[in-house]
Design a protein around this motif. Structure first.
Motif, PDB file in Angstrom:
ATOM      1  N   GLY A   1       0.792  -1.226   0.000  1.00  0.00           N
ATOM      2  CA  GLY A   1       0.000   0.000   0.000  1.00  0.00           C
ATOM      3  C   GLY A   1       0.818   1.266   0.000  1.00  0.00           C
ATOM      4  N   MET A   2       2.131   1.133   0.107  1.00  0.00           N
ATOM      5  CA  MET A   2       2.996   2.302   0.255  1.00  0.00           C
ATOM      6  C   MET A   2       2.900   3.248  -0.925  1.00  0.00           C
ATOM      7  SD  MET A   2       7.018   2.167   1.146  1.00  0.00           S
ATOM      8  CE  MET A   2       8.092   3.565   0.905  1.00  0.00           C
ATOM      9  N   TYR A   3       2.785   2.734  -2.138  1.00  0.00           N
ATOM     10  CA  TYR A   3       2.759   3.581  -3.321  1.00  0.00           C
ATOM     11  C   TYR A   3       1.343   3.888  -3.800  1.00  0.00           C
ATOM     12  CZ  TYR A   3       7.684   2.318  -3.648  1.00  0.00           C
ATOM     13  OH  TYR A   3       9.010   2.127  -3.388  1.00  0.00           O
ATOM     14  N   LYS A   4       0.360   3.479  -3.021  1.00  0.00           N
ATOM     15  CA  LYS A   4      -1.010   3.620  -3.489  1.00  0.00           C
ATOM     16  C   LYS A   4      -1.860   4.552  -2.636  1.00  0.00           C
ATOM     17  CE  LYS A   4      -0.574  -1.115  -5.185  1.00  0.00           C
ATOM     18  NZ  LYS A   4       0.822  -1.250  -4.744  1.00  0.00           N
ATOM     19  N   SER A   5      -1.386   4.894  -1.453  1.00  0.00           N
ATOM     20  CA  SER A   5      -2.217   5.666  -0.532  1.00  0.00           C
ATOM     21  C   SER A   5      -2.539   7.059  -1.063  1.00  0.00           C
ATOM     22  CB  SER A   5      -1.525   5.771   0.835  1.00  0.00           C
ATOM     23  OG  SER A   5      -0.266   6.397   0.711  1.00  0.00           O
ATOM     24  N   PHE A   6      -1.581   7.674  -1.769  1.00  0.00           N
ATOM     25  CA  PHE A   6      -1.814   9.031  -2.239  1.00  0.00           C
ATOM     26  C   PHE A   6      -2.905   9.060  -3.311  1.00  0.00           C
ATOM     27  CE2 PHE A   6      -0.907  13.108  -4.239  1.00  0.00           C
ATOM     28  CZ  PHE A   6      -0.651  13.896  -3.135  1.00  0.00           C
ATOM     29  N   ALA A   7      -2.838   8.118  -4.243  1.00  0.00           N
ATOM     30  CA  ALA A   7      -3.857   8.045  -5.294  1.00  0.00           C
ATOM     31  C   ALA A   7      -5.230   7.749  -4.696  1.00  0.00           C
ATOM     32  CB  ALA A   7      -3.486   6.981  -6.312  1.00  0.00           C
ATOM     33  N   ILE A   8      -5.290   6.880  -3.690  1.00  0.00           N
ATOM     34  CA  ILE A   8      -6.571   6.591  -3.026  1.00  0.00           C
ATOM     35  C   ILE A   8      -7.102   7.840  -2.347  1.00  0.00           C
ATOM     36  CG2 ILE A   8      -7.698   5.202  -1.251  1.00  0.00           C
ATOM     37  CD1 ILE A   8      -5.600   3.035  -1.793  1.00  0.00           C
ATOM     38  N   SER A   9      -6.196   8.623  -1.736  1.00  0.00           N
ATOM     39  CA  SER A   9      -6.616   9.867  -1.079  1.00  0.00           C
ATOM     40  C   SER A   9      -7.229  10.839  -2.087  1.00  0.00           C
ATOM     41  CB  SER A   9      -5.420  10.523  -0.380  1.00  0.00           C
ATOM     42  OG  SER A   9      -4.910   9.696   0.638  1.00  0.00           O
ATOM     43  N   ILE A  10      -6.655  10.924  -3.288  1.00  0.00           N
ATOM     44  CA  ILE A  10      -7.225  11.779  -4.340  1.00  0.00           C
ATOM     45  C   ILE A  10      -8.642  11.315  -4.691  1.00  0.00           C
ATOM     46  CG2 ILE A  10      -7.051  12.342  -6.800  1.00  0.00           C
ATOM     47  CD1 ILE A  10      -4.080  12.612  -6.478  1.00  0.00           C
ATOM     48  N   LEU A  11      -8.810   9.999  -4.836  1.00  0.00           N
ATOM     49  CA  LEU A  11     -10.133   9.465  -5.174  1.00  0.00           C
ATOM     50  C   LEU A  11     -11.162   9.781  -4.100  1.00  0.00           C
ATOM     51  CD1 LEU A  11      -9.129   5.947  -6.568  1.00  0.00           C
ATOM     52  CD2 LEU A  11      -9.927   7.917  -7.887  1.00  0.00           C
ATOM     53  N   LEU A  12     -10.750   9.738  -2.828  1.00  0.00           N
ATOM     54  CA  LEU A  12     -11.696   9.919  -1.729  1.00  0.00           C
ATOM     55  C   LEU A  12     -11.921  11.380  -1.371  1.00  0.00           C
ATOM     56  CD1 LEU A  12     -10.668   7.001   0.655  1.00  0.00           C
ATOM     57  CD2 LEU A  12     -12.527   7.081  -1.010  1.00  0.00           C
ATOM     58  N   THR A  13     -11.174  12.288  -1.978  1.00  0.00           N
ATOM     59  CA  THR A  13     -11.375  13.709  -1.699  1.00  0.00           C
ATOM     60  C   THR A  13     -11.958  14.415  -2.923  1.00  0.00           C
ATOM     61  OG1 THR A  13      -9.019  14.053  -2.201  1.00  0.00           O
ATOM     62  CG2 THR A  13      -9.634  13.870   0.116  1.00  0.00           C
ATOM     63  N   HIS A  14     -11.116  14.905  -3.791  1.00  0.00           N
ATOM     64  CA  HIS A  14     -11.590  15.730  -4.898  1.00  0.00           C
ATOM     65  C   HIS A  14     -12.445  14.951  -5.891  1.00  0.00           C
ATOM     66  CE1 HIS A  14      -9.328  19.403  -3.937  1.00  0.00           C
ATOM     67  NE2 HIS A  14      -8.423  18.572  -3.440  1.00  0.00           N
ATOM     68  N   VAL A  15     -12.037  13.736  -6.241  1.00  0.00           N
ATOM     69  CA  VAL A  15     -12.825  12.964  -7.198  1.00  0.00           C
ATOM     70  C   VAL A  15     -14.202  12.651  -6.620  1.00  0.00           C
ATOM     71  CG1 VAL A  15     -12.973  10.781  -8.462  1.00  0.00           C
ATOM     72  CG2 VAL A  15     -10.794  11.997  -8.323  1.00  0.00           C
ATOM     73  N   MET A  16     -14.238  12.197  -5.363  1.00  0.00           N
ATOM     74  CA  MET A  16     -15.516  11.865  -4.729  1.00  0.00           C
ATOM     75  C   MET A  16     -16.378  13.112  -4.568  1.00  0.00           C
ATOM     76  SD  MET A  16     -16.824   9.006  -3.689  1.00  0.00           S
ATOM     77  CE  MET A  16     -18.300   8.455  -2.823  1.00  0.00           C
ATOM     78  N   ARG A  17     -15.771  14.243  -4.250  1.00  0.00           N
ATOM     79  CA  ARG A  17     -16.539  15.475  -4.085  1.00  0.00           C
ATOM     80  C   ARG A  17     -17.229  15.854  -5.393  1.00  0.00           C
ATOM     81  NH1 ARG A  17     -14.206  20.525  -0.790  1.00  0.00           N
ATOM     82  NH2 ARG A  17     -15.416  19.474   0.829  1.00  0.00           N
ATOM     83  N   HIS A  18     -16.533  15.744  -6.497  1.00  0.00           N
ATOM     84  CA  HIS A  18     -17.132  16.076  -7.788  1.00  0.00           C
ATOM     85  C   HIS A  18     -18.204  15.066  -8.192  1.00  0.00           C
ATOM     86  CE1 HIS A  18     -14.911  19.576  -9.223  1.00  0.00           C
ATOM     87  NE2 HIS A  18     -13.804  19.054  -8.716  1.00  0.00           N
ATOM     88  N   MET A  19     -17.927  13.782  -7.954  1.00  0.00           N
ATOM     89  CA  MET A  19     -18.845  12.747  -8.445  1.00  0.00           C
ATOM     90  C   MET A  19     -20.084  12.586  -7.580  1.00  0.00           C
ATOM     91  SD  MET A  19     -17.462  12.113 -11.204  1.00  0.00           S
ATOM     92  CE  MET A  19     -18.641  10.881 -11.781  1.00  0.00           C
ATOM     93  N   THR A  20     -20.103  13.172  -6.384  1.00  0.00           N
ATOM     94  CA  THR A  20     -21.303  13.126  -5.537  1.00  0.00           C
ATOM     95  C   THR A  20     -22.013  14.467  -5.482  1.00  0.00           C
ATOM     96  OG1 THR A  20     -19.959  13.596  -3.564  1.00  0.00           O
ATOM     97  CG2 THR A  20     -20.396  11.272  -4.086  1.00  0.00           C
ATOM     98  N   ALA A  21     -21.551  15.439  -6.292  1.00  0.00           N
ATOM     99  CA  ALA A  21     -22.191  16.755  -6.336  1.00  0.00           C
ATOM    100  C   ALA A  21     -23.527  16.660  -7.077  1.00  0.00           C
ATOM    101  CB  ALA A  21     -21.267  17.762  -7.024  1.00  0.00           C
ATOM    102  N   PRO A  22     -24.432  17.620  -6.859  1.00  0.00           N
ATOM    103  CA  PRO A  22     -25.708  17.612  -7.584  1.00  0.00           C
ATOM    104  C   PRO A  22     -25.492  17.742  -9.087  1.00  0.00           C
ATOM    105  CG  PRO A  22     -25.770  19.141  -5.719  1.00  0.00           C
ATOM    106  CD  PRO A  22     -24.342  18.726  -5.891  1.00  0.00           C
TER     107      PRO A  22
END
Length: 815
Positions: free
Chosen positions: A610-631
């Motif tokens: 998981g060492m090289y994957k945590s940052f990409a997962i963090s992007i998915l759970l912040t900005h990407v998720m914020r956009h994809m759950t917006a109205p």
């Protein structure tokens, strides 16, 4: 004594007290009577002991009632949130533990812990300023913190800095204890409160290495000399001579089996209830041998702050019985998690939904274990040490230029997060630059006053929480990895940007204090609405007097009349800061650790993979998720994600990519080449500061490619070993011709700690590694030519400082 026993037995038979309570009363009476009989006649001692025991039990009963009440109130609050969460109950449970990924914000344990920790660190600022490390973590004061321990025990050391630091520490702990009691945490005695002032970090490996016999010898010696008291945890009173041997054996077993450093968990572990130190010399002697060692006291104290913050935040959010309350919340969510529909008829999460990796009963259990520190307890010291060393080597060798990617990428995310909450992006960046240009005690003191002490306070574990899954602390390799992260300026940049975002938020709150809720700008009002702040609550926030410093006004959280409202506001700001400076929180860590203990094979493999994957997962759970759950429609959301986040992040990736080309002796890449923008996307928009590291790994041999993706740094080492052994053997047997010297030189260049530091990399390449390759590679000239030809063939670039040359042939071609 018989009269007291008879009274207690009557109370038990009538159901007024339990048998355990009666036994505790007898033990309490006997302990007090034994101490008082030495100073007064037996009859008077009996009466005084009985009266004192009754007072203590009455006060304890009141505190227990407060604990029950606080627990009920806290559970009712989180239960209502879970039951009424707009998505699902399990989403509600995760939203109680950590930031809600759908912006249904509320006070959560993880962000609240950061807020409480900053609040405590602000009070300990004198200690921090006196003893924090200097020169990138190379310079430490190990004597001063030892004097602090002595000052806390009443020894006049003549060290003024230690006196001031001890006073600050005492004030910090007193504030923490008071807040813990207000949250319902039950202290059975003043002695238990005192243990928060004098933490004990017993290291399992050290205790195990000396063995039970020597441990018992040292403990008994300290006990008999009066430097240590041994307590019966069941009663809270001093153990009798007959009880002591068994209690010491049980304490030894507990330390050996569990990690009692408290660095990742409870501030008040079981062993601290067993041993009470009476003087500084005894504490120093035993902690030097079995605990943090002669140089670890400052780190222990700051880690203890985190332990206190953990306990307080868990109690304030989930209630003082947080373990029980969490299990009750999980029971509420299990029906949803089975995918069998919901009582209200709404669709429940499918078990095949990838979001379940971070939002399910299993994910919630793993997240809770991370937050309480259970996951980080070490089950096998050797296994944890070996894998930790490997990860540290990878960090020190590969992340020396991470700041070149972090600065453009973090600048973009900070601007986006600022705009989303309505605060000035220009102000955030200006404060960050000012902090880099002129950070000093005044700036740190102001940050402490505002409870935004995001600066580094100790090396290793606390030097950068952002890279906690990359740094394994406490060992020499961990110190090297920490130095590389700090030496390149990455920690300094991250620290200043986090602090700048929080301070600009405080300034914006003060600036808008004259406006009513409906008069606020839409983006800032949207921030308040996301976190369920009402117009009446905003009126309470803006009524708080501002803090004025050299003409600038800041919101003063300490001046708020309503502590619960203050907690929610500070937690909300920290939640938003996670969008400005991306870092892997508990929701990500539960996934990248697999919820498995350190020191187990699978636990260490999970951390490495998981060492090289945590940052990409963090992007998915912040900005990407914020956009994809917006109205709005899916098309609209996808378009906004592409143009408002991925595009600017890709441009930031392109900037860092070109900078790295120049710093490695190459001309910038042709930006009309589609491959350039694909690489820029990977570097900035998809994988952040680890994108280039992934590219490097994937560009290795076939063994290295597969093993890196599956196993992280251990896989890289396996792949490198394969290149040097099996691959070379294959080439020899097939007549292809071996290139051992070139391959060895490449891996030496790759794995030397610090070799990738951005400001030293090119010089090391030309004056050190090129020379090494000339020594061990008989075909070095051909290797250098192939390197240049491969670069021209793949990207059309040329070297402005060619391999094997001691000076550049020209300046970089920037046009």
């Amino acid at each position: 004594m018989s009269l007291i026993r008879n009274c207690l037995n009557k109370l038990v038979r009538s159901g007024q007290i339990t048998r355990n309570a009666a036994n505790s009363a007898v033990a309490l009476y006997e302990g007090m009577q034994g101490r008082m009989v030495t100073t007064m006649p037996p009859a008077s001692a009996d009466a005084a002991a009985a009266l004192e025991a009754a007072k203590v039990m009455a006060e304890a009963a009141k505190r227990k009632k407060l604990t029950v009440a606080k627990n009920a109130i806290a559970f009712a609050d989180v239960e209502a949130y879970v039951l009424n969460h707009p998505h699902s109950r399990i989403a509600g449970v995760m939203g109680v533990l950590t930031r809600d990924i759908r912006d249904a914000g509320r006070l959560n344990v993880e962000s609240h812990r950061v807020a409480v920790e900053d609040w405590l660190l602000a009070k300990a600022n004198t200690l921090i300023e006196n003893y924090r490390s200097k020169l990138g973590g190379l310079r430490h004061d190990f004597v001063g913190p030892r004097n602090v321990i002595k000052e806390l025990r009443g020894v006049d050391t003549g060290d003024q800095a230690a006196k001031e630091a001890a006073a600050a520490w005492r004030g910090t702990v007193e504030a923490g204890v008071k807040r813990a009691e207000q949250a319902g945490i039950f202290f059975r005695s003043i002695a238990e409160k005192d243990q928060w002032l004098n933490p004990q970090f017993w290291e399992s490996a050290r205790v195990r290495s000396f063995g039970l016999q020597e441990f018992e010898k040292d403990i008994f010696e300290a006990w008999r000399s009066g430097g240590l008291e041994i307590v019966n945890k069941e009663t809270g009173e001093l153990a009798t001579d007959l009880e002591v041997p068994e209690i010491v054996r049980m304490a030894h077993q507990h330390i050996v089996v569990n990690d009692n450093t408290a660095a990742h968990g409870s501030a008040f572990n079981s062993v601290m209830r067993t041993f009470r130190f009476k003087n500084a010399d005894t504490w120093l002697k035993l902690m030097d041998k079995y605990g943090v060692g002669e140089g670890g006291i400052y780190g222990m104290l700051i880690s203890h702050v985190r332990g206190m913050a953990n306990e307080i935040s868990l109690a304030e959010v989930l209630g003082p019985s947080y373990q029980t309350n969490f299990k009750r919340l999980l029971d509420l969510a299990r029906y949803d998690d089975k995918g069998g529909g919901r009582p209200d008829g709404r669709f429940s999460p499918s078990k095949y939904n990838p979001v379940r990796l971070v939002e399910s009963v299993a994910a919630a259990e793993r997240t809770f274990k991370w937050l309480t520190g259970e996951i980080n307890s070490v089950q096998g010291e050797t296994m944890a040490g070996v894998f930790g060393a490997v990860r540290n080597i990878a960090t020190a060798a590969n992340l020396g230029s991470a700041v070149i990617t972090a600065v453009p990428g973090d600048s973009v995310t900070a601007v986006l997060a600022s705009g989303h909450s309505g605060i000035s992006a220009v102000g955030v960046m200006q404060r960050a630059i000012e902090g880099i240009a002129g950070e000093g005690p005044e700036m740190r003191a102001l940050a402490a006053r505002l409870n935004v002490t995001a600066h580094a306070v100790i090396d290793g574990m606390h030097s950068s929480r952002r890279f906690g899954d990359q740094l394994e602390v406490g060992e020499r390799f961990g110190q090297i990895a920490s130095f590389v992260i700090r030496a390149q300026g990455l920690n300094f940049w991250t620290t200043n940007l986090k602090r700048a975002f929080s301070m600009e938020f405080m300034a914006h709150l003060a600036e808008n204090s004259g406006k009513g809720f409906d008069d606020l700008e839409p983006a800032f009002r949207g921030f308040l609405e996301r976190y369920a702040f009402t117009a009446d609550e905003w009126d309470l926030v803006r009524a708080t007097p501002a803090l004025e410093v050299e003409g600038a006004r800041f919101f003063d959280a300490e001046g708020m009349a309503d502590p619960a409202l203050r907690n929610r506001l500070m937690s909300a700001i920290i939640d938003e800061r996670q969008f400005a400076v991306l870092e892997s929180g508990a929701r990500v860590r539960q996934l990248t650790t697999g919820g498995l203990h350190r020191g187990t094979f699978m636990g260490e493999m999970a951390r490495s993979a998981g060492m090289y994957k945590s940052f990409a997962i963090s992007i998915l759970l912040t900005h990407v998720m914020r956009h994809m759950t917006a109205p709005g429609s899916f098309l609209k959301r996808g378009t906004n994600l592409s143009f408002k986040f991925l595009l600017p992040m890709t441009i930031a990736g392109g900037v860092s990519l070109q900078a790295k080309q120049i710093l490695s002796g190459k001309d910038p890449r042709d930006m009309s080449d589609p491959g350039f923008w694909l690489d820029a996307f990977v570097t900035g928009g998809a994988a952040g500061i680890y994108g280039d590291l992934l590219k490097t790994a994937i560009g290795g041999g076939p063994q290295e490619q597969l093993s890196t993706l599956l196993a992280g740094p251990p896989g890289q080492i396996v792949g490198a070993t394969g290149d040097l052994t099996f691959d070379q053997a294959r080439k020899f047997l097939t007549g292809e011709g071996t290139d051992f010297g070139k391959t060895m030189a490449r891996h030496m260049r790759r794995w030397l700690p610090g070799s990738n530091l951005w400001y030293a990399r090119l010089a090391l390449d030309r004056f050190v590694f090129d020379e090494i390759q000339e020594w061990i590679d008989p075909n070095y000239k051909a290797s250098f030519r192939r390197q240049e030809e491969r670069l021209r063939r793949n990207t059309g670039q040329k070297f402005w400082w060619r391999p094997g040359h001691k000076a550049p042939s020209r300046a970089p071609d920037l046009l």
